[in-house]
Write an enzyme that holds these catalytic residues in place. Structure first.
Site, PDB file in Angstrom:
ATOM      1  CD  GLU A 299       5.888  -9.109  -4.816  1.00  0.00           C
ATOM      2  OE1 GLU A 299       5.783  -9.994  -3.965  1.00  0.00           O
ATOM      3  OE2 GLU A 299       4.925  -8.425  -5.183  1.00  0.00           O
TER       4      GLU A 299
ATOM      5  CG  HIS B 201      22.985   5.784  17.229  1.00  0.00           C
ATOM      6  ND1 HIS B 201      23.844   6.388  18.120  1.00  0.00           N
ATOM      7  CD2 HIS B 201      22.242   6.784  16.695  1.00  0.00           C
ATOM      8  CE1 HIS B 201      23.613   7.694  18.139  1.00  0.00           C
ATOM      9  NE2 HIS B 201      22.643   7.964  17.272  1.00  0.00           N
TER      10      HIS B 201
ATOM     11  CE  LYS C 151       2.620 -17.493  -3.071  1.00  0.00           C
ATOM     12  NZ  LYS C 151       1.745 -16.802  -4.007  1.00  0.00           N
TER      13      LYS C 151
HETATM   14  O1  PA5 Z   1       2.164  -7.618  -5.349  1.00  0.00           O
HETATM   15  C1  PA5 Z   1       1.637  -8.726  -5.332  1.00  0.00           C
HETATM   16  O2  PA5 Z   1       0.956  -9.102  -6.294  1.00  0.00           O
HETATM   17  C2  PA5 Z   1       1.781  -9.650  -4.159  1.00  0.00           C
HETATM   18  O3  PA5 Z   1       2.613  -9.144  -3.180  1.00  0.00           O
HETATM   19  C3  PA5 Z   1       0.420  -9.939  -3.551  1.00  0.00           C
HETATM   20  O4  PA5 Z   1      -0.169  -8.741  -3.156  1.00  0.00           O
HETATM   21  C4  PA5 Z   1       0.518 -10.882  -2.354  1.00  0.00           C
HETATM   22  O5  PA5 Z   1       1.159 -12.070  -2.722  1.00  0.00           O
HETATM   23  C5  PA5 Z   1      -0.874 -11.207  -1.815  1.00  0.00           C
HETATM   24  O6  PA5 Z   1      -1.671 -11.751  -2.819  1.00  0.00           O
HETATM   25  P1  PA5 Z   1      -3.234 -11.866  -2.670  1.00  0.00           P
HETATM   26  O7  PA5 Z   1      -3.815 -10.520  -2.576  1.00  0.00           O
HETATM   27  O8  PA5 Z   1      -3.674 -12.588  -3.909  1.00  0.00           O
HETATM   28  O9  PA5 Z   1      -3.512 -12.679  -1.423  1.00  0.00           O
END
Ligand code: PA5
Length: 432
Positions: free
Chosen positions: A285, A306, A420
């Site tokens: 990310e 394996h 989303k």
């Molecule tokens: O690293 C990030 O920002 C994302 O992976 C969020 O943690 C994830 O989308 C969950 O978001 P939230 O804590 O707002 O529900």
């Protein structure tokens, strides 16, 4: 003092001293951007100092809430996704085979999937147990955990009544914004705050990770102490050759530039499977954007030797490996002696499984290096709270340096909105 050592033996066949000299200025620029807050995403640097800014009072409040919840629960359902889920699971799964506090609860995870079969499985489990819920969402609006929270809140209210349920819910979210914050205010659920300046995937050392890890019976003071050691180590060692976190960032960027576009995090410790999942989110990310970035993958050895091990050894040469080795185990078995020796195993009779496993690691490392896979070794003495604290901070720091060196903002994630938007349109969400 950092206990994490990089083993770069064999990497000289892939990365030269000249390469390192060339990139060292870029790494220094990235470090400067990070520590002076002059780079992109500089409003999300709160994680840098987290291990030393958390106060004893804040930590005690988390431990007290964890003990309160664990005391009345066989199981605690931890609801969250992405950065609000993976850090907890990374630490809890890594420590499962280690002693923990007596008054601890088992953790089950929710809100990271929308598969109804998974929820049926958890509902079945908690039917005959006492349980509580920790719901975690920084934005307070993420669909997957919001659905799970509705399910479990209603289930809790049915099982324990409204007041009983109220005592069994803790919320971790923003201090002001979001639907979850609003619900917590109305229902007067205990709340813990995720600081504005800490993004989801950098949040494991906030209540997001600390509360559920403490509920599971592990020592968050030691986790924070380990992270603090690594924080000082990273802050005080500014030169590439003195700082393994900088060196790791440099090596992975150099390898990427030479066409190694996939990094596989491997380990021979079963408990590190979810640590790899956390790591994949952190790097994937943070770096996978603007058409760039190393694809982070993971394999658990010897299991995957394996299966995907064939590809590692012999497939397209675009993969490099970061191999975590853990010297000691928390438990031990020896290979039993057998007078008949039909299976031919007596040559390792009485040897410990750690000994055999560590030799499998050495053999694999040599085979991969010889087979055209650059291997960055990462050596850790054992898996405990302190080491995991060090590892978390190490990878977070390296990730930020690596992302800046790559030329991206490591602290945003614009790409995750695309699915989303489509999903909301398809589901008929107002405004989409
Ligand atoms: O690293 C990030 O920002 C994302 O992976 C969020 O943690 C994830 O989308 C969950 O978001 P939230 O804590 O707002 O529900």
């Amino acid at each position: 003092m950092s206990a994490i050592k990089l083993n770069t033996q064999g990497i000289e066949n892939y990365v030269t001293d000249t390469d390192l000299e060339i990139i060292s200025d870029e790494i220094e620029n990235a470090r400067e951007m990070l520590v002076t807050g002059s780079g992109a995403g500089n409003d999300f640097l709160g994680w840098l100092k987290l291990p030393c800014v958390i106060t004893d009072e804040e930590r005690s409040a988390i431990v007290a809430e964890a003990e309160r919840m664990a005391k009345m629960s066989d199981t605690v359902v931890v609801i969250g996704i992405g950065g609000s889920y993976l850090g907890t699971r990374a630490v809890v799964e890594a420590l499962l085979d280690k002693d923990r506090k007596n008054r601890a609860a088992d953790i089950v995870y929710a809100g990271h999937t929308m598969d109804p079969d998974y929820y049926a499985r958890i509902m079945k489990r908690i039917e005959n147990e006492d349980y509580s819920v920790i719901v975690i969402s920084k934005s307070g609006t993420t669909t997957e955990p919001a659905i799970a929270f509705r399910l479990f809140r209603q289930h809790l209210e049915k099982k324990y009544g409204k007041e009983g349920a109220q005592r069994r819910i803790a919320v971790i979210t923003d201090s002001q914004k979001g639907a979850l914050h609003a619900i917590a205010e109305t229902e007067r659920y205990p709340q813990f705050i995720i600081p504005d300046s800490v993004g989801g995937r950098f949040s494991v050392l906030t209540p997001v990770g600390l509360l559920p890890i403490a509920v599971a019976g592990y020592d968050i003071a030691n986790l924070l102490a380990g992270a603090k050691e690594m924080q000082y180590e990273c802050a005080n060692n500014k030169r590439l050759e003195d700082n393994p976190a900088l060196m790791y960032a440099a090596l992975r960027n150099l390898l990427y530039r030479k066409g190694y576009k996939v990094e596989v995090l491997t380990s021979f410790k079963y408990g590190l499977r979810y640590f790899s999942e956390w790591w994949k989110q952190l790097y994937g990310e943070s770096e996978g954007k603007n058409g760039k970035g190393i694809l982070p993958c993971s394999m658990n050895f010897t299991t995957d030797l394996h299966s995907l091990g064939q590809y590692m050894q012999d497939g397209e040469r675009m993969v490099f490996e970061t191999m975590i080795s853990v010297e000691q185990s928390n438990n031990e078995f020896a290979v039993p002696n057998d007078s008949e020796n039909v299976d031919g195993l007596n040559y390792i009779a009485d040897k410990t499984l750690t000994y055999v496993n560590n030799n499998a690691l050495r053999g694999t490392r040599e085979a991969h290096l010889a087979g055209g896979v650059p291997v960055i070794g990462m050596e850790i003495p054992r898996l405990d709270e302190r080491m995991l604290g060090q590892m978390i901070y190490f990878f977070e720091y390296s990730c930020a340096i690596s992302g800046y060196t790559l030329g991206v903002n490591p602290f945003n994630q614009p790409g995750v909105e695309a699915y989303k938007t489509n999903m909301f349109k398809l589901l008929g969400k107002p405004g989409f």
